[in-house]
Write an enzyme that holds these catalytic residues in place. Structure first.
Site, mmCIF file in Angstrom:
data_model
loop_
_atom_site.group_PDB
_atom_site.id
_atom_site.type_symbol
_atom_site.label_atom_id
_atom_site.label_comp_id
_atom_site.label_asym_id
_atom_site.label_seq_id
_atom_site.Cartn_x
_atom_site.Cartn_y
_atom_site.Cartn_z
ATOM 1 N N SER A 1 24.806 23.991 60.643
ATOM 2 C CA SER A 1 23.416 24.404 60.845
ATOM 3 C C SER A 1 23.374 25.809 61.410
ATOM 4 C CB SER A 1 22.733 23.449 61.826
ATOM 5 O OG SER A 1 21.474 23.965 62.211
ATOM 6 N N TYR B 1 23.449 19.771 69.735
ATOM 7 C CA TYR B 1 23.484 19.919 68.272
ATOM 8 C C TYR B 1 24.202 21.212 67.861
ATOM 9 C CZ TYR B 1 21.429 20.019 63.528
ATOM 10 O OH TYR B 1 21.221 20.063 62.175
ATOM 11 N N LYS C 1 27.538 21.380 65.690
ATOM 12 C CA LYS C 1 27.516 21.995 64.362
ATOM 13 C C LYS C 1 28.498 23.165 64.264
ATOM 14 C CE LYS C 1 24.708 19.587 61.847
ATOM 15 N NZ LYS C 1 25.337 18.578 60.961
HETATM 16 N N1 LIG Z 1 16.901 19.420 57.401
HETATM 17 C C1 LIG Z 1 17.366 20.604 57.775
HETATM 18 O O1 LIG Z 1 16.672 21.648 57.664
HETATM 19 C C2 LIG Z 1 18.736 20.724 58.327
HETATM 20 C C3 LIG Z 1 19.101 21.960 58.889
HETATM 21 C C4 LIG Z 1 20.394 22.119 59.344
HETATM 22 C C5 LIG Z 1 21.300 21.068 59.235
HETATM 23 N N2 LIG Z 1 20.908 19.874 58.704
HETATM 24 C C6 LIG Z 1 21.899 18.813 58.623
HETATM 25 O O2 LIG Z 1 21.851 18.172 57.354
HETATM 26 C C7 LIG Z 1 22.204 16.791 57.497
HETATM 27 C C8 LIG Z 1 21.138 15.888 56.893
HETATM 28 O O3 LIG Z 1 19.939 16.065 57.638
HETATM 29 P P1 LIG Z 1 18.499 15.577 57.137
HETATM 30 O O4 LIG Z 1 17.578 16.699 57.454
HETATM 31 O O5 LIG Z 1 18.570 15.063 55.750
HETATM 32 O O6 LIG Z 1 18.205 14.418 58.212
HETATM 33 P P2 LIG Z 1 17.718 12.883 58.031
HETATM 34 O O7 LIG Z 1 17.394 12.418 59.415
HETATM 35 O O8 LIG Z 1 16.662 12.805 56.982
HETATM 36 O O9 LIG Z 1 19.018 12.155 57.487
HETATM 37 C C9 LIG Z 1 20.109 11.840 58.302
HETATM 38 C C10 LIG Z 1 20.611 10.468 57.911
HETATM 39 O O10 LIG Z 1 21.777 10.176 58.693
HETATM 40 C C11 LIG Z 1 21.753 8.806 59.016
HETATM 41 N N3 LIG Z 1 22.583 8.572 60.193
HETATM 42 C C12 LIG Z 1 22.334 8.919 61.473
HETATM 43 N N4 LIG Z 1 23.322 8.508 62.277
HETATM 44 C C13 LIG Z 1 24.228 7.882 61.493
HETATM 45 C C14 LIG Z 1 25.484 7.262 61.748
HETATM 46 N N5 LIG Z 1 25.974 7.186 62.993
HETATM 47 N N6 LIG Z 1 26.172 6.753 60.712
HETATM 48 C C15 LIG Z 1 25.682 6.822 59.435
HETATM 49 N N7 LIG Z 1 24.487 7.381 59.145
HETATM 50 C C16 LIG Z 1 23.770 7.903 60.161
HETATM 51 C C17 LIG Z 1 20.283 8.512 59.269
HETATM 52 O O11 LIG Z 1 20.008 7.113 59.157
HETATM 53 C C18 LIG Z 1 19.590 9.353 58.215
HETATM 54 O O12 LIG Z 1 19.307 8.642 57.034
HETATM 55 C C19 LIG Z 1 22.437 16.569 58.998
HETATM 56 O O13 LIG Z 1 23.808 16.699 59.294
HETATM 57 C C20 LIG Z 1 21.677 17.705 59.630
HETATM 58 O O14 LIG Z 1 22.165 18.033 60.927
HETATM 59 C C21 LIG Z 1 19.652 19.679 58.257
#
Ligand SMILES: NC(=O)c1ccc[n+]([C@@H]2O[C@H](COP(=O)([O-])OP(=O)(O)OC[C@H]3O[C@@H](n4cnc5c(N)ncnc54)[C@H](O)[C@@H]3O)[C@@H](O)[C@H]2O)c1
Length: 301
Positions: A149, A162, A166
Site C-alpha cells: 500500500s 498497517y 505493508k
Molecule cells: N482498497 C484499496 O484501495 C487498497 C489500497 C491499498 C492496499 N490494499 C490492499 O489490498 C488488499 C485487498 O483489500 P480490499 O480493499 O479488497 O479489502 P476488503 O476488505 O474488501 O477485502 C479483504 C478480504 O480479506 C479477508 N480477510 C481478512 N482477514 C483475513 C484472514 N485472516 N484470513 C483470510 N481472509 C481474511 C476479508 O474477509 C475480506 O474479504 C488488502 O491487502 C489491502 O490492504 C487495498
C-alpha cells in the site's frame, strides 16, 4: 493466459481479491478462493463470501474451490496451501491479498490493534508464502503477488500498524525474490487504489477527507486484476522483485530505496561537523512528510 495453472488468492471473498479470483479463473486458472469472511476490522468469520465467489466462477464455467481458513495462523495457512494441493494436485500462483484495518493515531494505538493488523498482513503473508515455498522450490517454478500500500510506501495518518505491515511485506517480497530466484520463483508487489469496503472505513470527518473519498469511489476494484493476471502468467517470467501500483486506468512502477546523496570527510565526523557540513549537503535529499494523497495529488484517470 493462465490455462493449466492453479492460483490461490487470499481474501478473495470480496473487494480486490474477488476480482483477482474471477479474472484468473476467466484466464483459465483453477482458483482456490480463500476468505475468512471477516469484518474490515477482522472480527467474526463467515463461510459465505468465499463460497459465493466459487459459485460465481463455476456459473461462468470456471473451476474453483473455497477455503475459509485464516491466513493469520501458521497451521491454518498451511491448510490453505494444502487445499490447493489436495484439490488440484498443483500450485503455481499465490496472491497474498487478505487484509484488515484497525486505524488509530499512533499515540492511541493499542497493542491489540497493532498485533491484529501485523498478524493478518505481515505474518499472514509470510505464513502463506512460506507454506507454499517447499512446493514452489521442488517444482522450480512459482509466482507470488503480495498486496502492499502507498500507506507504507509513502505514508498515511493513523495507520502505523498497517503502514509497518505493508512496508514489511515489501521487504518480504524482495527477500523471497532473492532467495528463490535460482528456483525460478518470482515475487512482486502491487499497491492498489480501489473503492472497496476497506476504503469505506477511511474517516470522513473533514471536508477535505470527504472530497478525497468521493474521488476514491471512481476506482473500480476490477481495475487491479489485469496486472495481477499478467504477473501470474508466463508472460512476466522475467519480472521479479518489483513494486507496481494501480489506480483506475493508471499503472505505475514504484521506486525502491537507494542512496540519494552522500558526503565524506577523511578524518571522520563529529556531531558538530554533521550539523555544519553533512546536513546542509544532505538536506536537498530529504523527503517531506508526504502522505499518499500528497504524492498522488491528481484525480484518478
Ligand atoms: N482498497 C484499496 O484501495 C487498497 C489500497 C491499498 C492496499 N490494499 C490492499 O489490498 C488488499 C485487498 O483489500 P480490499 O480493499 O479488497 O479489502 P476488503 O476488505 O474488501 O477485502 C479483504 C478480504 O480479506 C479477508 N480477510 C481478512 N482477514 C483475513 C484472514 N485472516 N484470513 C483470510 N481472509 C481474511 C476479508 O474477509 C475480506 O474479504 C488488502 O491487502 C489491502 O490492504 C487495498
Amino acid at each position: 493466459m493462465l490455462q493449466g495453472k492453479v492460483a490461490l488468492v487470499t481474501g478473495a471473498g470480496g473487494g480486490i481479491g474477488r476480482d483477482f479470483a474471477l479474472a484468473m479463473a476467466a484466464a483459465g486458472a483453477k482458483v482456490v478462493v480463500n476468505d475468512l469472511g471477516t469484518s474490515v476490522k477482522g472480527e467474526g468469520a463467515d463461510v459465505g463470501p468465499a463460497q459465493k465467489v466459487v459459485d460465481e466462477i463455476k456459473a461462468k464455467g470456471g473451476t474453483a474451490v473455497a477455503s475459509t481458513e485464516s491466513v493469520a495462523e501458521w497451521q491454518s495457512a498451511n491448510r490453505i496451501v494444502q487445499c490447493a494441493l489436495d484439490s488440484y494436485k498443483a500450485l503455481d500462483v499465490v496472491v497474498n491479498n487478505a487484509g484488515i484495518l484497525r486505524d488509530r493515531f499512533f499515540f492511541n494505538m493499542s497493542v491489540e490493534e497493532w498485533r491484529a493488523v501485523i498478524d493478518v498482513h505481515l505474518n499472514g503473508s509470510f505464513y502463506v508464502a512460506r507454506a507454499a515455498a517447499p512446493h514452489f522450490k521442488s517444482q522450480e517454478s512459482g509466482c507470488y503477488i503480495h498486496m502492499t500500500s502507498t500507506s507504507g510506501l509513502v505514508g498515511n495518518l493513523g495507520q502505523a500498524n498497517y503502514s509497518a505491515a505493508k512496508l514489511g511485506i515489501v521487504g518480504l517480497s524482495k527477500s523471497i525474490a532473492l532467495d528463490m530466484a535460482k528456483y525460478r520463483v518470482r515475487s512482486n508487489c502491487i499497491a492498489p487504489f480501489a473503492w472497496s469496503r476497506m476504503i469505506g472505513s477511511i474517516p470522513t470527518e473533514t471536508e477535505d477527507q470527504k472530497a478525497r473519498v468521493e474521488k476514491l469511489k471512481f476506482m473500480d476494484t476490477a481495475k487491479i486484476a489485469p496486472l495481477a493476471t499478467f504477473l501470474a502468467s508466463d508472460l512476466s517470467k522475467d519480472i521479479t522483485g518489483q513494486i507496481f501500483c494501480v489506480r483506475a486506468n493508471e499503472l505505475f512502477v514504484m521506486s525502491q530505496n537507494r542512496p540519494v546523496r552522500s558526503v565524506h570527510r577523511a578524518e571522520g565526523w563529529t556531531p558538530e561537523t554533521i550539523a555544519s557540513h553533512a546536513i546542509p549537503a544532505l538536506r536537498s535529499g530529504f523527503y517531506p512528510l508526504d502522505r499518499s494523497q500528497d504524492v498522488f495529488s491528481w484525480d484518478p484517470l
